[in-house]
Design an enzyme around this catalytic site. Sequence first.
Site, mmCIF file in Angstrom:
data_model
loop_
_atom_site.group_PDB
_atom_site.id
_atom_site.type_symbol
_atom_site.label_atom_id
_atom_site.label_comp_id
_atom_site.label_asym_id
_atom_site.label_seq_id
_atom_site.Cartn_x
_atom_site.Cartn_y
_atom_site.Cartn_z
ATOM 1 C CB SER A 1 40.600 8.737 -40.422
ATOM 2 O OG SER A 1 41.083 8.224 -41.636
ATOM 3 C CD GLU B 1 44.878 6.457 -44.578
ATOM 4 O OE1 GLU B 1 46.029 6.218 -44.194
ATOM 5 O OE2 GLU B 1 44.457 6.072 -45.680
ATOM 6 C CE1 TYR C 1 44.374 12.914 -40.992
ATOM 7 C CE2 TYR C 1 44.157 10.631 -41.710
ATOM 8 C CZ TYR C 1 43.578 11.835 -41.362
ATOM 9 O OH TYR C 1 42.208 11.973 -41.380
HETATM 10 P P1 NDP Z 1 39.732 19.533 -44.610
HETATM 11 O O1 NDP Z 1 41.187 19.401 -44.791
HETATM 12 O O2 NDP Z 1 38.888 19.956 -45.762
HETATM 13 O O3 NDP Z 1 39.434 20.563 -43.412
HETATM 14 C C1 NDP Z 1 40.252 20.621 -42.281
HETATM 15 C C2 NDP Z 1 39.823 21.803 -41.443
HETATM 16 O O4 NDP Z 1 40.647 21.881 -40.267
HETATM 17 C C3 NDP Z 1 39.944 23.157 -42.150
HETATM 18 O O5 NDP Z 1 38.834 23.955 -41.814
HETATM 19 C C4 NDP Z 1 41.206 23.734 -41.511
HETATM 20 O O6 NDP Z 1 41.249 25.142 -41.537
HETATM 21 C C5 NDP Z 1 41.044 23.239 -40.086
HETATM 22 N N1 NDP Z 1 42.279 23.301 -39.301
HETATM 23 C C6 NDP Z 1 43.431 22.650 -39.529
HETATM 24 N N2 NDP Z 1 44.330 22.949 -38.594
HETATM 25 C C7 NDP Z 1 43.745 23.830 -37.745
HETATM 26 C C8 NDP Z 1 44.172 24.526 -36.578
HETATM 27 N N3 NDP Z 1 45.398 24.361 -36.095
HETATM 28 N N4 NDP Z 1 43.288 25.339 -35.950
HETATM 29 C C9 NDP Z 1 42.025 25.512 -36.423
HETATM 30 N N5 NDP Z 1 41.575 24.891 -37.544
HETATM 31 C C10 NDP Z 1 42.423 24.063 -38.195
HETATM 32 O O7 NDP Z 1 39.194 18.128 -44.036
HETATM 33 P P2 NDP Z 1 37.780 17.410 -44.250
HETATM 34 O O8 NDP Z 1 36.711 18.402 -44.090
HETATM 35 O O9 NDP Z 1 37.838 16.555 -45.441
HETATM 36 O O10 NDP Z 1 37.773 16.402 -43.011
HETATM 37 C C11 NDP Z 1 37.278 16.792 -41.742
HETATM 38 C C12 NDP Z 1 37.903 15.905 -40.679
HETATM 39 O O11 NDP Z 1 37.563 14.554 -40.921
HETATM 40 C C13 NDP Z 1 39.418 15.961 -40.621
HETATM 41 O O12 NDP Z 1 39.799 15.817 -39.271
HETATM 42 C C14 NDP Z 1 39.856 14.732 -41.405
HETATM 43 O O13 NDP Z 1 41.121 14.296 -40.969
HETATM 44 C C15 NDP Z 1 38.749 13.764 -41.053
HETATM 45 N N6 NDP Z 1 38.433 12.753 -42.040
HETATM 46 C C16 NDP Z 1 38.111 13.123 -43.305
HETATM 47 C C17 NDP Z 1 37.731 12.173 -44.216
HETATM 48 C C18 NDP Z 1 37.381 12.528 -45.617
HETATM 49 O O14 NDP Z 1 37.347 11.628 -46.456
HETATM 50 N N7 NDP Z 1 37.088 13.781 -45.925
HETATM 51 C C19 NDP Z 1 37.650 10.745 -43.846
HETATM 52 C C20 NDP Z 1 37.984 10.484 -42.467
HETATM 53 C C21 NDP Z 1 38.359 11.464 -41.615
HETATM 54 P P3 NDP Z 1 41.854 25.964 -42.807
HETATM 55 O O15 NDP Z 1 40.718 26.059 -43.781
HETATM 56 O O16 NDP Z 1 42.218 27.247 -42.185
HETATM 57 O O17 NDP Z 1 42.999 25.184 -43.344
HETATM 58 P P1 GDR Z 2 43.578 9.607 -48.383
HETATM 59 O O1 GDR Z 2 43.093 10.495 -49.609
HETATM 60 O O2 GDR Z 2 45.035 9.538 -48.274
HETATM 61 O O3 GDR Z 2 42.837 8.310 -48.490
HETATM 62 O O4 GDR Z 2 43.059 10.454 -47.143
HETATM 63 P P2 GDR Z 2 43.836 10.930 -50.939
HETATM 64 O O5 GDR Z 2 42.762 11.340 -51.849
HETATM 65 O O6 GDR Z 2 44.934 11.889 -50.675
HETATM 66 O O7 GDR Z 2 44.506 9.558 -51.447
HETATM 67 C C1 GDR Z 2 43.726 8.426 -51.780
HETATM 68 C C2 GDR Z 2 44.609 7.403 -52.499
HETATM 69 O O8 GDR Z 2 44.971 7.909 -53.783
HETATM 70 C C3 GDR Z 2 46.352 7.672 -53.989
HETATM 71 N N1 GDR Z 2 46.877 8.642 -54.974
HETATM 72 C C4 GDR Z 2 46.959 9.969 -54.814
HETATM 73 N N2 GDR Z 2 46.576 10.757 -53.795
HETATM 74 C C5 GDR Z 2 46.755 12.099 -53.924
HETATM 75 N N3 GDR Z 2 46.355 12.911 -52.927
HETATM 76 N N4 GDR Z 2 47.348 12.652 -55.030
HETATM 77 C C6 GDR Z 2 47.762 11.883 -56.081
HETATM 78 O O9 GDR Z 2 48.277 12.388 -57.063
HETATM 79 C C7 GDR Z 2 47.548 10.469 -55.976
HETATM 80 N N5 GDR Z 2 47.810 9.424 -56.798
HETATM 81 C C8 GDR Z 2 47.394 8.324 -56.179
HETATM 82 C C9 GDR Z 2 46.963 7.848 -52.601
HETATM 83 O O10 GDR Z 2 48.256 7.265 -52.562
HETATM 84 C C10 GDR Z 2 45.928 7.102 -51.771
HETATM 85 O O11 GDR Z 2 46.181 5.744 -51.787
HETATM 86 C C11 GDR Z 2 41.749 10.988 -47.119
HETATM 87 C C12 GDR Z 2 41.781 12.240 -46.231
HETATM 88 O O12 GDR Z 2 40.536 12.878 -46.310
HETATM 89 C C13 GDR Z 2 42.037 11.861 -44.782
HETATM 90 O O13 GDR Z 2 41.872 13.009 -43.963
HETATM 91 C C14 GDR Z 2 41.026 10.784 -44.371
HETATM 92 O O14 GDR Z 2 41.258 10.384 -43.049
HETATM 93 C C15 GDR Z 2 41.096 9.592 -45.311
HETATM 94 O O15 GDR Z 2 40.832 10.041 -46.627
HETATM 95 C C16 GDR Z 2 40.079 8.511 -44.965
#
Ligand code: NDP
Ligand code: GDR
Length: 363
Positions: free
Chosen positions: A141, A143, A168
């Site tokens: 990520s 992050e 995280y």
């Molecule tokens: P989601 O939160 O939508 O999905 C996470 C998935 O992980 C869900 O299917 C969840 O299952 C599963 N999971 C969590 N814990 C466990 C466990 N202990 N055993 C089995 N399954 C588990 O994330 P995204 O699809 O958005 O992201 C996918 C990956 O990419 C994540 O690792 C995230 O950190 C990373 N990422 C995401 C970004 C983004 O912007 N979306 C950017 C950069 C990285 P359940 O449905 O049961 O909760």
């Molecule tokens: P992020 O996504 O932390 O970048 O992680 P999120 O959408 O939670 O936050 C983005 C930014 O928005 C600010 N923010 C808020 N965020 C949330 N969730 N709720 C609020 O009410 C709010 N108000 C302001 C946050 O402070 C932050 O700066 C996502 C996830 O998908 C991670 O798994 C992934 O790794 C990173 O993106 C890249």
Amino acid sequence: MGLNWGFTLNILVSLLSMIALITGITGQDGAWLAKFLLDRGYEVWGVYRRLSTPNFWRLQALGITEKVKLVQADITDLASVVEVLRRVQPDEVYHLAAQSHVAASFDMPLATLRESGMAVAVLLEGLRKVKRDAKFYFAGSSEMFGNTSFNSRGKIDESCLFRPASPYAAAKALGCYLARVYREAYGMFSVCGMLFNHESELRGLEFVTRKVSNAVAQIKLGLRKELRLGNLEARRDWGYAPEYVEAMWLILQQEGPDDYVIATGEAHSVRELAELAFAEVGLDWRDYVVVDEALKRPRDVDVLVGDYSKAERELGWRPRTSFRELVRIMVRADLDRWSRWLKGEPVPFDAPFYVESSIVSGR
Ligand code: NDP
Ligand code: GDR
């Protein structure tokens, strides 16, 4: 005895098709990736974990629930992971499962380290023992970079240092290092995708883009009156998720394993997000958004913006959906779902079962 051609063809197709295993198939990226791989003729297996309430709405929304093969495991449980790897014998593993919410990682640091960091070792050890020649993708990520120093173009690329600013981010950095260690120590095809924020109509409601699009739809339809947000000044590089899962696949199709930044190269603030989303339905965001200090994180990253030059050069990948289009897609999808839901139509989506952020702390 005559040859059954249909049966023979089925066997040939299954012998030829690649087998992919996706952890986190019930999440946003898992669902999009499953669809992408199915469309390319893959046999797709997905790991899901047991929950008290099943969570397959994204697969249902994409119409692929019957096309994927689901296997139960918990990514922190080596025994269950090894069992799945033995059974599936995957050619490619996309390890997407994690505790993926940054704010929640401050509430649950140990669980986050276990699920988003240590579990990477569970998958890699399992693969090393059961199917060492499989290609392994780890969902790293942006992050991980935290408040790092930018490159000469004022962005973050693969050479920038990791400076995690949350449990995280620290967990993801561990996972990324582990992916590299297994590549260098055992010669495994193990990579770390450094993906910046990517969103879609399948995004979880706890993330700010979907929180906003869902609230805008509800406010427009008279179902609620305000939207509470935290840090409005944070700037993020937001892309469209279906394009990002394509990059994951491209990374595994390269001759050798390597790590890539995947991003749009543009940053926008949460304030701009709210402004655009409300404008999409003809409303002024200032009439509805309330800043809630409780929604601010103990530490936040000010700006994350990625430089995807290497991915463009080596993978031929570039983002196609603008920030404005992304916001439009998400707002329209939520408006459509809530409108249908109000008419009593069955719609696979999560929002009617969600509790407000004023009740759930830190979201
Ligand atoms: P989601 O939160 O939508 O999905 C996470 C998935 O992980 C869900 O299917 C969840 O299952 C599963 N999971 C969590 N814990 C466990 C466990 N202990 N055993 C089995 N399954 C588990 O994330 P995204 O699809 O958005 O992201 C996918 C990956 O990419 C994540 O690792 C995230 O950190 C990373 N990422 C995401 C970004 C983004 O912007 N979306 C950017 C950069 C990285 P359940 O449905 O049961 O909760
Ligand atoms: P992020 O996504 O932390 O970048 O992680 P999120 O959408 O939670 O936050 C983005 C930014 O928005 C600010 N923010 C808020 N965020 C949330 N969730 N709720 C609020 O009410 C709010 N108000 C302001 C946050 O402070 C932050 O700066 C996502 C996830 O998908 C991670 O798994 C992934 O790794 C990173 O993106 C890249």
